[in-house]
Write a protein that holds these residues in place. Structure first.
Motif, PDB file in Angstrom:
ATOM      1  N   VAL A 147       0.867  -1.184  -0.085  1.00 58.94           N
ATOM      2  CA  VAL A 147      -0.097  -0.130   0.072  1.00 58.94           C
ATOM      3  C   VAL A 147       1.033   1.213  -0.016  1.00 58.94           C
ATOM      4  N   VAL A 148       0.885   1.954  -1.008  1.00 59.12           N
ATOM      5  CA  VAL A 148       1.666   3.400  -1.243  1.00 59.12           C
ATOM      6  C   VAL A 148       0.752   4.548  -0.638  1.00 59.12           C
ATOM      7  N   LEU A 149       1.500   5.303   0.323  1.00 58.74           N
ATOM      8  CA  LEU A 149       0.847   6.409   1.050  1.00 58.74           C
ATOM      9  C   LEU A 149       1.794   7.497   0.908  1.00 58.74           C
ATOM     10  N   ALA A 150       1.004   8.696   1.137  1.00 55.45           N
ATOM     11  CA  ALA A 150       1.770   9.963   0.995  1.00 55.45           C
ATOM     12  C   ALA A 150       0.885  10.873   1.973  1.00 55.45           C
ATOM     13  N   PRO A 151       1.518  11.642   2.799  1.00 52.78           N
ATOM     14  CA  PRO A 151       0.841  12.492   3.759  1.00 52.78           C
ATOM     15  C   PRO A 151      -0.105  13.361   3.269  1.00 52.78           C
ATOM     16  N   ARG A 152       0.056  13.918   2.084  1.00 51.12           N
ATOM     17  CA  ARG A 152      -0.656  14.791   1.518  1.00 51.12           C
ATOM     18  C   ARG A 152      -1.009  14.573   0.179  1.00 51.12           C
ATOM     19  N   PHE A 153      -2.198  14.545  -0.474  1.00 50.59           N
ATOM     20  CA  PHE A 153      -2.363  14.344  -1.846  1.00 50.59           C
ATOM     21  C   PHE A 153      -1.921  15.378  -2.758  1.00 50.59           C
ATOM     22  N   ASP A 154      -1.116  15.110  -3.746  1.00 48.95           N
ATOM     23  CA  ASP A 154      -0.244  15.852  -4.725  1.00 48.95           C
ATOM     24  C   ASP A 154      -0.391  15.050  -6.228  1.00 48.95           C
ATOM     25  N   PRO A 155      -1.188  15.913  -7.043  1.00 52.26           N
ATOM     26  CA  PRO A 155      -1.587  14.892  -8.195  1.00 52.26           C
ATOM     27  C   PRO A 155      -0.407  14.861  -9.013  1.00 52.26           C
ATOM     28  N   ALA A 156       0.411  15.451  -9.364  1.00 50.48           N
ATOM     29  CA  ALA A 156       1.636  15.105  -9.799  1.00 50.48           C
ATOM     30  C   ALA A 156       2.519  13.952  -9.257  1.00 50.48           C
ATOM     31  N   ALA A 157       2.652  14.083  -8.141  1.00 57.23           N
ATOM     32  CA  ALA A 157       3.482  13.256  -7.202  1.00 57.23           C
ATOM     33  C   ALA A 157       2.569  11.814  -7.270  1.00 57.23           C
ATOM     34  N   THR A 158       1.109  11.739  -7.220  1.00 59.15           N
ATOM     35  CA  THR A 158       0.553  10.529  -7.427  1.00 59.15           C
ATOM     36  C   THR A 158       0.786   9.936  -8.425  1.00 59.15           C
ATOM     37  N   LEU A 159       0.693  10.645  -9.609  1.00 57.67           N
ATOM     38  CA  LEU A 159       0.897  10.082 -10.994  1.00 57.67           C
ATOM     39  C   LEU A 159       2.200   9.241 -11.126  1.00 57.67           C
ATOM     40  N   ALA A 160       3.448  10.135 -10.776  1.00 56.27           N
ATOM     41  CA  ALA A 160       4.864   9.539 -10.438  1.00 56.27           C
ATOM     42  C   ALA A 160       4.968   8.159  -9.618  1.00 56.27           C
ATOM     43  N   ALA A 161       4.063   8.385  -8.696  1.00 52.16           N
ATOM     44  CA  ALA A 161       4.159   7.121  -7.639  1.00 52.16           C
ATOM     45  C   ALA A 161       3.524   5.967  -8.319  1.00 52.16           C
ATOM     46  N   ILE A 162       2.432   5.959  -9.014  1.00 51.03           N
ATOM     47  CA  ILE A 162       1.954   5.252  -9.741  1.00 51.03           C
ATOM     48  C   ILE A 162       2.653   4.413 -10.879  1.00 51.03           C
ATOM     49  N   GLU A 163       3.365   5.254 -11.603  1.00 52.81           N
ATOM     50  CA  GLU A 163       4.414   4.882 -12.416  1.00 52.81           C
ATOM     51  C   GLU A 163       5.806   4.277 -11.986  1.00 52.81           C
ATOM     52  N   ARG A 164       5.951   4.661 -10.816  1.00 57.72           N
ATOM     53  CA  ARG A 164       7.446   4.289 -10.168  1.00 57.72           C
ATOM     54  C   ARG A 164       7.055   2.963  -9.810  1.00 57.72           C
ATOM     55  N   HIS A 165       5.981   2.756  -8.951  1.00 52.16           N
ATOM     56  CA  HIS A 165       5.750   1.319  -8.338  1.00 52.16           C
ATOM     57  C   HIS A 165       5.044   0.467  -9.133  1.00 52.16           C
ATOM     58  N   GLU A 166       4.644   1.091 -10.531  1.00 49.26           N
ATOM     59  CA  GLU A 166       3.867   0.053 -11.169  1.00 49.26           C
ATOM     60  C   GLU A 166       2.644  -0.405 -10.595  1.00 49.26           C
ATOM     61  N   ALA A 167       1.903   0.582  -9.859  1.00 48.46           N
ATOM     62  CA  ALA A 167       0.782   0.332  -9.221  1.00 48.46           C
ATOM     63  C   ALA A 167      -0.472  -0.484 -10.247  1.00 48.46           C
ATOM     64  N   GLY A 168      -1.224  -1.321  -9.782  1.00 52.37           N
ATOM     65  CA  GLY A 168      -2.300  -1.764 -10.525  1.00 52.37           C
ATOM     66  C   GLY A 168      -3.534  -1.019 -10.061  1.00 52.37           C
ATOM     67  N   THR A 169      -3.561  -0.768  -9.054  1.00 53.25           N
ATOM     68  CA  THR A 169      -4.766   0.002  -8.319  1.00 53.25           C
ATOM     69  C   THR A 169      -4.638   1.387  -7.733  1.00 53.25           C
ATOM     70  N   LEU A 170      -5.482   2.304  -8.063  1.00 48.44           N
ATOM     71  CA  LEU A 170      -5.439   3.468  -7.568  1.00 48.44           C
ATOM     72  C   LEU A 170      -6.970   3.915  -6.908  1.00 48.44           C
ATOM     73  N   VAL A 171      -6.860   4.273  -5.559  1.00 53.34           N
ATOM     74  CA  VAL A 171      -8.125   4.751  -4.901  1.00 53.34           C
ATOM     75  C   VAL A 171      -8.018   6.068  -4.703  1.00 53.34           C
ATOM     76  N   ALA A 172      -9.101   6.889  -5.246  1.00 50.81           N
ATOM     77  CA  ALA A 172      -9.353   8.355  -4.878  1.00 50.81           C
ATOM     78  C   ALA A 172     -10.797   8.781  -4.914  1.00 50.81           C
ATOM     79  N   VAL A 173     -10.745  10.117  -4.700  1.00 50.87           N
ATOM     80  CA  VAL A 173     -12.099  10.737  -4.671  1.00 50.87           C
ATOM     81  C   VAL A 173     -12.378  11.630  -6.093  1.00 50.87           C
TER      82      VAL A 173
END
Length: 518
Positions: free
Chosen positions: A250-276
């Motif tokens: 489970v990949v977590l960040a203290p605060r949501f940042d859209p660019a950082a979230t996209l980068a994290a998905i790509e860096r960790h090759e995440a298969g799932t994103l949970v978002a509002v």
């Protein structure tokens, strides 16, 4: 059931490389602790000890490391709460939150997840009402907690070495609580004082929920999950637990940042994103942002997913989006697949496995497809009332959601709006979502919210607070004409207020009470 879903479900059930003697101990964790979050961590530590469980800004933790630290924290603090005292957690998305919940939920005391947006008076009032005796909070909230008047035991969950030193200095001791504690999740409080919602969890309900997600929102064991919403919110917390149960990092960040979230998905090759929904909007607005190819499932909930946004997101990211519907009190009730969203934009899908959804009128009569009434659900998590007293309207075993909606001929559910958000203008009922979706489609509109304001002639009139895209020169009259050409006249906002941004909670809901006067 599609072949891909069967493969995913079978793979999840068979995942894990634990020795047979370790696997044999898995069921006993439920017997020891009860249906509490600690069970998820304990079971997964037996099944996936060497897999990465958490990734945050401090690095990684394996499931074995996570369980050892959680057990040590419970051992260190088990004498800090006595009697019916409760444990509060006031923390952002990081390992400190997860350790607090996985560790202290095994003590037999209720654990209350507190909103990081609380003001000092709100925090003080909630802590007093909930009987919180031990508060784990991030160091950044020191002044807030001081001002709240909280007088119980305080432990830093993040921001200094306090939590780490507690854990490192203690050898975990196994023990069983006298009774299972409960998890208390706060309502959003956007329409009043936040309330604590209690649930009674049962193994059949949890298994049915897991199977329902496996059928409509496949998540693969071991595939990283990026959880963007706050963990104190039912959406973020639910999928934190789901990810851990599946043995997925489970990949977590203290605060949501859209660019950082996209980068994290790509860096960790995440298969799932949970978002509002607002998070999806922010990610779409990132200039030249990546569209990670690893994403197979995007789970969206927490507030209305308007058709213009679901269509644009799937056009750019592919048909990976699922829309979830539920409430803090009632849990998840329906899931819309990409196929549902393409066929019927705006739907929240069909009821989950084992869930009943009915549309009732004011007299409790079930309404046919196409007619709007209040949404009632049943069969999932059992809401056992608010911690401060009171509960929801219950009819024939079904619990009121407070939302108005309708079913289409195919059995898909649509949420027309909150019952208390409906605007009655000149005797006509108007749901803000329809007008908001239309205005959001205007090329010069970045964001908009529509509310009702008092009117001497019509009772209420529509007011729109609009954020324009940078450089746009659209006027209020232009937007009124745009709506007038496409909707009935009584749906045209008489007041249009241009604002630099919309005030939002950390879960993306608009703070309507904070909007400037129309």
């Amino acid at each position: 059931m599609p072949l891909e879903t069967i493969r995913t479900l079978a793979g999840n059930l068979l995942a894990g490389t634990a020795r047979p003697d370790r696997l044999a101990r898995v069921p006993f964790q439920m017997t020891r602790y009860g249906a509490v979050p600690a069970v998820v961590g304990a079971m997964s530590a037996l099944r996936f000890p060497h897999r990465v469980a958490l990734i945050d800004e401090r690095g990684t933790l394996t499931f074995a490391e996570l369980e050892r630290k959680a057990a040590a924290l419970a051992t260190a603090l088990r004498d800090s709460v006595t009697g019916d005292g409760r444990i509060g957690v006031l923390a952002r998305n990081h390992r400190g939150f997860v350790l607090a919940v996985l560790g202290l939920s095994r003590l037999g005391h209720d654990v209350v997840l507190l909103n990081t947006d609380f003001s000092a008076p709100q925090l003080g009032a909630v802590a007093d009402r909930e009987g919180i005796a031990l508060l784990l909070h991030d160091a950044e909230f020191d002044e807030l907690v001081d001002a709240s008047g909280f007088a119980g035991v305080r432990v830093h969950s993040y921001g200094d070495a306090q939590l780490g030193s507690l854990i490192e200095d203690v050898e975990p001791v196994p023990f069983s609580p006298e009774r299972p504690g409960r998890l208390v999740i706060m309502t959003s409080g956007t329409t009043g004082t936040p309330k604590g919602a209690r649930h009674d969890y049962s193994l059949p309900a949890l298994l049915a929920g897991g199977l329902s997600f496996a059928r409509r929102a496949p998540m693969r064991s071991g595939s990283p999950v990026v959880v963007a919403p706050p963990l104190f919110h039912v959406l973020g917390f639910g999928f934190l637990m789901m990810g851990l149960a599946l043995g997925s990092p489970v990949v977590l960040a203290p605060r949501f940042d859209p660019a950082a979230t996209l980068a994290a998905i790509e860096r960790h090759e995440a298969g799932t994103l949970v978002a509002v929904p607002i998070m999806l909007q922010r990610m779409l607005d990132v200039p030249y942002g990546p569209r990670p190819m690893s994403l197979r499932t995007v789970l969206c909930g927490g507030s209305a997913l308007l058709p213009h946004l679901s269509e644009r997101f799937m056009d750019e990211f592919g048909d990976v989006l699922r829309n979830l519907y539920g409430a803090t009190e009632t849990g998840w009730a329906a899931i819309a697949t990409p196929e549902d969203l393409r066929a019927a934009p705006g739907t929240v899908g069909r009821p989950s496995l084992g869930i009943k959804v009915k549309i009732l009128d004011a007299d409790g009569r079930e309404l046919p497809a196409g007619e709007t009434g209040e949404i009632f659900t049943g069969g999932g998590l059992r809401f056992s009332g608010y911690t401060g007293g009171g509960g929801k309207d219950v009819r024939n075993g079904l619990t009121a959601t407070g939302d108005l909606g309708h079913l289409d001929a195919s059995g898909r559910l649509f949420v027309d709006g909150r019952a208390d958000d409906m605007i009655v203008s000149g005797g006509e009922n108007v749901f803000p979502g329809e007008v908001e979706d239309l205005l959001n489609r205007h090329e010069d509109v970045a964001e908009v919210t529509v509310t009702g304001v008092p009117d001497d002639t019509f009772g209420e009139r529509l007011a729109a607070h609009v954020v324009l895209v940078p450089g746009a020169a659209t006027t209020a009259d232009d937007l009124r004409d745009y709506v007038r050409q496409r909707l009935a006249r009584f749906k045209v906002p008489r007041d249009i207020v241009f604002v630099p941004e919309l005030p939002r909670t950390s879960t993306g809901k608009v703070r309507r009470r904070s909007l400037p006067d129309a």
